[in-house]
Write a protein that holds these residues in place. Sequence first.
Motif, short mmCIF file in Angstrom:
data_model
loop_
_atom_site.label_atom_id
_atom_site.label_comp_id
_atom_site.label_asym_id
_atom_site.label_seq_id
_atom_site.Cartn_x
_atom_site.Cartn_y
_atom_site.Cartn_z
N ILE A 2 -22.95 4.64 -19.95
CA ILE A 2 -24.20 5.31 -19.22
C ILE A 2 -23.78 6.31 -18.65
O ILE A 2 -22.66 6.10 -17.45
CB ILE A 2 -24.56 4.18 -18.04
CG1 ILE A 2 -25.19 2.79 -19.10
CG2 ILE A 2 -25.73 4.65 -17.57
CD1 ILE A 2 -25.32 2.10 -17.57
N LEU A 3 -24.08 7.29 -18.57
CA LEU A 3 -24.22 8.95 -18.12
C LEU A 3 -24.70 9.17 -16.44
O LEU A 3 -26.40 8.30 -16.92
CB LEU A 3 -24.18 9.90 -18.30
CG LEU A 3 -24.27 11.48 -17.85
CD1 LEU A 3 -22.71 11.29 -17.73
CD2 LEU A 3 -24.43 12.17 -19.25
N THR A 4 -24.71 9.14 -15.23
CA THR A 4 -25.31 8.83 -13.95
C THR A 4 -25.20 9.86 -12.87
O THR A 4 -24.00 10.63 -13.69
CB THR A 4 -25.56 7.75 -13.43
OG1 THR A 4 -26.47 7.61 -12.29
CG2 THR A 4 -24.30 7.05 -12.95
N ASN A 5 -25.04 9.95 -12.31
CA ASN A 5 -24.98 10.94 -10.73
C ASN A 5 -23.67 10.41 -10.34
O ASN A 5 -23.58 9.28 -10.40
CB ASN A 5 -25.33 11.18 -9.81
CG ASN A 5 -26.38 12.37 -10.69
OD1 ASN A 5 -27.73 12.05 -10.80
ND2 ASN A 5 -26.29 13.27 -10.69
N ALA A 9 -22.75 6.60 -8.08
CA ALA A 9 -22.43 5.81 -9.02
C ALA A 9 -20.44 5.72 -8.32
O ALA A 9 -20.31 6.45 -9.66
CB ALA A 9 -22.16 4.60 -10.00
N PRO A 10 -20.08 6.54 -7.32
CA PRO A 10 -19.29 7.17 -6.86
C PRO A 10 -16.89 6.41 -6.70
O PRO A 10 -16.45 6.93 -6.99
CB PRO A 10 -18.98 7.21 -5.45
CG PRO A 10 -19.78 6.20 -4.84
CD PRO A 10 -20.74 5.73 -6.03
N GLY A 11 -17.98 5.44 -7.76
CA GLY A 11 -16.52 4.71 -8.19
C GLY A 11 -16.18 3.73 -6.90
O GLY A 11 -14.96 2.99 -6.97
N ASP A 44 -20.72 16.26 -9.77
CA ASP A 44 -21.67 15.28 -9.91
C ASP A 44 -22.00 13.99 -11.08
O ASP A 44 -23.06 13.90 -10.41
CB ASP A 44 -22.92 15.58 -8.99
CG ASP A 44 -23.77 14.43 -8.37
OD1 ASP A 44 -22.89 13.71 -7.67
OD2 ASP A 44 -24.98 14.82 -7.62
N LEU A 45 -21.35 13.86 -11.89
CA LEU A 45 -21.44 12.96 -12.57
C LEU A 45 -20.48 11.88 -13.26
O LEU A 45 -18.81 12.59 -11.96
CB LEU A 45 -21.46 14.28 -14.32
CG LEU A 45 -22.58 14.72 -13.75
CD1 LEU A 45 -21.86 16.17 -15.82
CD2 LEU A 45 -23.94 14.52 -14.44
#
Length: 171
Positions: A2-5, A9-11, A44-45
């Motif tokens: 899933i690609l998001t900002n 979802a900064p890990g 921001d990805l």
Amino acid sequence: YILTNYHVAPGTSGVYSVYFTESFDEEPGEGYSAEFVVGDEYNDLAILRIVDASGNPKKISGREIVKPSTSEPELSEELTIIGYPGAGFSDSEITMTISRGSYSGKIRFGDEYFKTDGMVSGGVSGGAAFDSRGEFIGVPSASNQDDDFNSAVGLIKPSSYATDLISKVKP
């Protein structure tokens, strides 16, 4: 995957919740756990991977893979923006929202973004934006609002910026 900002979802969370739906009227019922795979804070990805209860990658069947477009929309072309804005709703009643707006060029807001007058409010970021041909053109990321003039510009990170990030993922 899933690609998001990245700001969505900064890990920093061990596991993220991901939901799928086919309905704009009902809350998503198909839920999964996902882990952070790789991110690009500057652009921001981020990319998440769906995992099972043991943390192993899980393949979801019956879903179409959306490929990022590298083309830029035409000026004033209608865009479709999909996300889950939480503004004005309780946390227990969030449904998918679709909005439309015109492509109004690019802006450098740190880095390059597509501009639109379409709604890109909290919750919509991390969603998806499509051009008039239905091609995935970017990830809604933020809005730049001017209350004095009652105006807002939605910012969409072009999907072309995700190409390098996607190439780092090993299926």
